[in-house]
Design a protein around this motif. Structure first.
Motif, PDB file in Angstrom:
ATOM      1  N   GLU A  35       0.868  -1.031   0.133  1.00  0.00           N
ATOM      2  CA  GLU A  35      -0.028   0.054  -0.047  1.00  0.00           C
ATOM      3  C   GLU A  35       0.907   1.006   0.073  1.00  0.00           C
ATOM      4  N   PRO A  36       0.325   2.365  -0.383  1.00  0.00           N
ATOM      5  CA  PRO A  36       0.979   3.623  -0.243  1.00  0.00           C
ATOM      6  C   PRO A  36       1.698   3.700   0.957  1.00  0.00           C
ATOM      7  N   GLY A  37       2.797   4.251   1.097  1.00  0.00           N
ATOM      8  CA  GLY A  37       3.312   4.679   2.534  1.00  0.00           C
ATOM      9  C   GLY A  37       4.120   3.286   3.181  1.00  0.00           C
ATOM     10  N   LEU A  38       3.748   2.208   2.643  1.00  0.00           N
ATOM     11  CA  LEU A  38       4.334   0.914   3.234  1.00  0.00           C
ATOM     12  C   LEU A  38       5.727   0.631   2.703  1.00  0.00           C
ATOM     13  N   PRO A  39       6.732  -0.132   3.337  1.00  0.00           N
ATOM     14  CA  PRO A  39       7.963  -0.418   2.853  1.00  0.00           C
ATOM     15  C   PRO A  39       7.983  -0.952   1.437  1.00  0.00           C
ATOM     16  N   ALA A  40       9.008  -0.365   0.506  1.00  0.00           N
ATOM     17  CA  ALA A  40       9.338  -0.893  -0.893  1.00  0.00           C
ATOM     18  C   ALA A  40      10.186  -1.960  -0.944  1.00  0.00           C
ATOM     19  N   PHE A  41       9.970  -2.929  -2.077  1.00  0.00           N
ATOM     20  CA  PHE A  41      10.852  -3.837  -2.339  1.00  0.00           C
ATOM     21  C   PHE A  41      11.039  -3.778  -3.924  1.00  0.00           C
ATOM     22  N   VAL A  42      12.302  -3.686  -4.263  1.00  0.00           N
ATOM     23  CA  VAL A  42      12.748  -3.027  -5.639  1.00  0.00           C
ATOM     24  C   VAL A  42      13.682  -4.259  -6.149  1.00  0.00           C
TER      25      VAL A  42
END
Length: 110
Positions: A35-42
Motif C-alpha cells: 500500500e502507499p507509504g508501506l516499505p518498498a521492495f525493488v
C-alpha cells in the motif's frame, strides 16, 4: 527460464539505494509496495546481475557481503575513486552502499 540466485539487501530508503546502485550500472526494474507509504521492495539489474533491495525489516541483515563479477572493473573503480587490489584469483574492489552493505566487485586476472 534460467535458474538464478538473487541476493536481497536491506535498505532504509529504496529510492536513495537505487540511485547509488545506478552508479554501478544497475537500473530499477520494478518496485512493489503493498500500500502507499508501506516499505518498498525493488529489483535492480545490470545485464544478468540482479539484486533485490528491501525496506522490509527481517528480509535481510545489514552488513551483508555480495560478490559481483563484472567486465568493467576499471571504470567502476575510477567512478568510485578506489584502488583495485590484485589477488591470485583476480582483481577486485570493495564498496559499501549507503546502508552499509558490502559489495566486493571483481574481475578475472588481467
Amino acid at each position: 527460464m534460467n535458474e538464478e540466485v538473487i541476493p536481497i539487501l536491506r535498505v532504509a530508503d529504496a529510492a536513495a539505494a537505487v540511485a547509488w546502485y545506478e552508479q554501478l550500472g544497475f537500473a530499477a526494474q520494478w518496485e512493489h509496495r503493498s500500500e502507499p507509504g508501506l516499505p518498498a521492495f525493488v529489483e535492480v539489474a545490470r545485464g544478468t546481475l540482479r539484486l533485490f533491495l528491501s525496506e522490509h525489516e527481517g528480509d535481510a541483515r545489514p552488513d551483508t557481503l555480495v560478490y559481483l563479477r563484472v567486465r568493467d572493473l576499471d571504470a567502476i573503480a575510477d567512478a568510485f575513486g578506489v584502488q583495485i587490489e590484485h589477488a591470485d584469483w583476480g582483481r577486485e574492489i570493495e564498496l559499501r552502499d549507503p546502508d552499509g552493505n558490502r559489495l566486493r566487485v571483481g574481475a578475472p586476472p588481467a
